[in-house]
Design an enzyme around this catalytic site. Structure first.
Site, PDB file in Angstrom:
ATOM      1  CB  CYS A 268      -0.929   0.007   1.202  1.00  0.00           C
ATOM      2  SG  CYS A 268      -2.217  -1.216   1.060  1.00  0.00           S
TER       3      CYS A 268
HETATM    4  C1  UDX Z   1      -0.927  -0.021   5.447  1.00  0.00           C
HETATM    5  C2  UDX Z   1      -1.855   0.887   6.260  1.00  0.00           C
HETATM    6  O1  UDX Z   1      -1.431   0.890   7.638  1.00  0.00           O
HETATM    7  C3  UDX Z   1      -3.291   0.436   6.140  1.00  0.00           C
HETATM    8  O2  UDX Z   1      -4.150   1.339   6.832  1.00  0.00           O
HETATM    9  C4  UDX Z   1      -3.620   0.440   4.640  1.00  0.00           C
HETATM   10  O3  UDX Z   1      -4.933   0.174   4.378  1.00  0.00           O
HETATM   11  C5  UDX Z   1      -2.701  -0.519   3.904  1.00  0.00           C
HETATM   12  O4  UDX Z   1      -1.358  -0.078   4.105  1.00  0.00           O
HETATM   13  P1  UDX Z   1       0.210  -2.390   5.728  1.00  0.00           P
HETATM   14  O5  UDX Z   1       0.862  -2.119   4.418  1.00  0.00           O
HETATM   15  O6  UDX Z   1      -0.390  -3.707   5.958  1.00  0.00           O
HETATM   16  O7  UDX Z   1      -0.925  -1.315   6.033  1.00  0.00           O
HETATM   17  O8  UDX Z   1       1.346  -2.222   6.841  1.00  0.00           O
HETATM   18  P2  UDX Z   1       1.735  -1.176   7.973  1.00  0.00           P
HETATM   19  O9  UDX Z   1       1.613  -1.842   9.279  1.00  0.00           O
HETATM   20  O10 UDX Z   1       1.053   0.107   7.825  1.00  0.00           O
HETATM   21  O11 UDX Z   1       3.288  -0.996   7.651  1.00  0.00           O
HETATM   22  C6  UDX Z   1       3.736  -0.535   6.380  1.00  0.00           C
HETATM   23  C7  UDX Z   1       5.237  -0.407   6.366  1.00  0.00           C
HETATM   24  O12 UDX Z   1       5.664   0.630   7.233  1.00  0.00           O
HETATM   25  C8  UDX Z   1       5.986  -1.664   6.809  1.00  0.00           C
HETATM   26  O13 UDX Z   1       7.087  -1.874   5.959  1.00  0.00           O
HETATM   27  C9  UDX Z   1       6.452  -1.337   8.211  1.00  0.00           C
HETATM   28  O14 UDX Z   1       7.635  -2.015   8.571  1.00  0.00           O
HETATM   29  C10 UDX Z   1       6.688   0.154   8.092  1.00  0.00           C
HETATM   30  N1  UDX Z   1       6.557   0.868   9.382  1.00  0.00           N
HETATM   31  C11 UDX Z   1       5.363   0.923  10.026  1.00  0.00           C
HETATM   32  C12 UDX Z   1       7.662   1.514   9.912  1.00  0.00           C
HETATM   33  O15 UDX Z   1       8.760   1.487   9.336  1.00  0.00           O
HETATM   34  N2  UDX Z   1       7.518   2.195  11.081  1.00  0.00           N
HETATM   35  C13 UDX Z   1       6.325   2.285  11.743  1.00  0.00           C
HETATM   36  O16 UDX Z   1       6.273   2.951  12.804  1.00  0.00           O
HETATM   37  C14 UDX Z   1       5.214   1.622  11.212  1.00  0.00           C
END
Ligand code: UDX
Length: 432
Positions: A268
């Site tokens: 996403c």
């Molecule tokens: C995301 C959105 O959170 C969700 O609302 C949307 O509908 C789809 O995209 P997702 O891709 O499943 O969800 O994962 P998410 O938990 O948001 O993490 C995305 C990326 O950000 C990951 O690579 C994660 O490692 C990274 N991340 C997340 C960080 O580097 N730091 C953080 O504090 C949070």
């Protein structure tokens, strides 16, 4: 009587939406494209790795509330609301590919043509602003020969599901956004969501579409901001997590999504930030902040390779253990995972890569068949020159001194905050 639903798409969003509504007591028909996949789903196999989903799927199949089919006609005729949950992948230029959305709308229209009851079509897929008005509605009208609002309803209802938490996020949302073509459509959808016990925001189609993009772009920006400050902290010799503990206590900011590390990936954030950049340029606006957020993330993903080089010198023929390949824990999804950028960079530098992940090895083998994959983290650590933790899987938190003692040269890097300094000595974090 509760509405009967048709859900088009059997990926993360489609399956979690279908199973989630069935959990809430609605009768759901999920529509997919391949017979083999549908047969597996009907046997209780969600195909994707998503905690809790399999048990839930089995439960709702058993109690007769959920079925999957390839027969869209049957699904439309036996439901009064359709959720479009098909994929919206990126094209090469970063803009969004709306081919499946158009096709789904045309197909739904075809089968709505002969329907007497008022059917509501809800776009749940992430689509760039104006898509529902400019593509979905004209496609529905073209093939149904009917008039939106008068003969059928349309809503745009974005999802905010995180992989690994998708069903929970569906069942316990922070809020429900309903973009409506007309009041009647919005009323029907609001009535369905009433039992979710979450605030409901009603608005128009374009605003709902934009909320989804602004939401993900902000979260990606927030993480990139944490990474930027984290990179400065690294130079200062301080732990960026100590800094953000203080920053997150400001109620205007909140502590969530501030975890600095090896960058953001997944299906996403990268796709949505790029699609918003492309849409914004199409509208004649240069979104410089978002462009830099994306660039910073690209650099962040491979920072750890530079850090390895600064310690080891040339990486040629050095054995590097990579722990964690999925884009985040609790998923086997490797789309846009930081591990991919790290592997590519290490390969370019001639390093030998030994990789381990609790779930994502099979997927990674498709991309990089030539790496050495191991069955355990310990096996990966044996005899290497350095190790890098890229994904914060729970099991890596249990790694102990004996495990790291298996390395030939003790150089441990963390791309996520995983190791406990009270347990493990001498490791280095990307931003701490
Ligand atoms: C995301 C959105 O959170 C969700 O609302 C949307 O509908 C789809 O995209 P997702 O891709 O499943 O969800 O994962 P998410 O938990 O948001 O993490 C995305 C990326 O950000 C990951 O690579 C994660 O490692 C990274 N991340 C997340 C960080 O580097 N730091 C953080 O504090 C949070």
């Amino acid at each position: 009587m509760k509405s009967a639903m048709c859900v088009i798409g059997t990926g993360y969003v489609g399956l979690c939406t279908g199973v989630g509504f069935a959990e809430k007591g609605f009768k759901v028909i999920c529509v997919g494209r391949t017979k083999e996949k549908i047969e597996r789903i009907n046997k209780g196999d969600p195909i994707i790795y998503e905690p809790v989903l399999e048990d839930s799927l089995k439960k709702v199949i058993k109690n007769g509330l959920f079925q999957a089919t390839i027969d869209l006609k049957y699904a439309i005729e036996n439901s009064n609301i359709s959720f479009i949950c098909v994929g919206t992948p990126s094209k090469h230029d970063g803009s969004i590919d709306l081919g499946d959305i158009r096709k789904a709308a045309e197909d739904i229209g075809k089968f709505m043509k002969t329907k007497k009851d008022y059917h509501i079509v809800v776009v749940k897929s992430t689509v760039v602003p104006e898509t529902t008005d400019k593509i979905v509605i004209p496609s529905l009208e073209k093939t149904s020969g009917k008039k939106t609002g008068r003969d059928f309803g349309v809503c745009m209802n974005p999802e905010f599901l995180r992989e690994g938490m998708a069903l929970k996020d569906f069942l316990e949302p922070d809020r429900i956004v309903i973009g409506e073509y007309n009041k009647k459509s919005g009323d029907i959808l609001e009535n369905i969501y009433k039992i979710f016990n979450a605030p409901i925001l009603r608005t128009n189609l374009k605003v709902a579409e934009t909320i989804k993009y602004a939401n993900n772009a902000f979260l990606a920006t927030k993480i990139s901001f944490a990474n930027e400050i984290g990179n400065i902290c690294k130079k200062l010799g301080i732990d960026t997590y100590d800094v953000f503990r203080g920053v997150g206590m400001d109620h205007r900011i909140s502590p969530h999504f501030f975890n600095a590390g090896a960058g953001w990936g997944g299906s996403c954030f990268p796709k949505d930030v790029s699609a918003l950049i492309a849409k914004s340029k199409e509208l004649g606006y240069e979104p410089k902040l978002l462009e830099e957020v994306r660039e910073l993330n690209k650099r962040q993903k491979v920072r750890i390779v530079e850090q390895l080089e600064s310690k080891l010198g040339s990486l040629k023929d050095k054995k590097i253990a990579l722990l964690g390949l999925s884009f985040k824990p609790n998923t086997d999804d490797i789309r846009e995972a930081s591990s991919i950028a790290i592997i590519e960079a290490l390969k370019r530098k001639g390093a030998a890569i030994i990789a381990y992940d609790p779930q994502a090895i099979e997927n990674m083998k498709q991309l990089f068949p030539d790496l050495i994959y191991t069955k355990t983290a310990q096996e990966a650590l044996k005899g290497v020159d350095a190790s890098v933790i890229i994904t914060e899987w729970e099991e890596f938190k249990q790694l102990n001194e004996n495990d790291f003692g298996l390395m030939k040269n003790r150089l441990i890097f963390e791309g996520r905050k995983v190791l406990d300094p009270n347990q493990i000595k001498d490791f280095e974090g990307i931003c701490w």
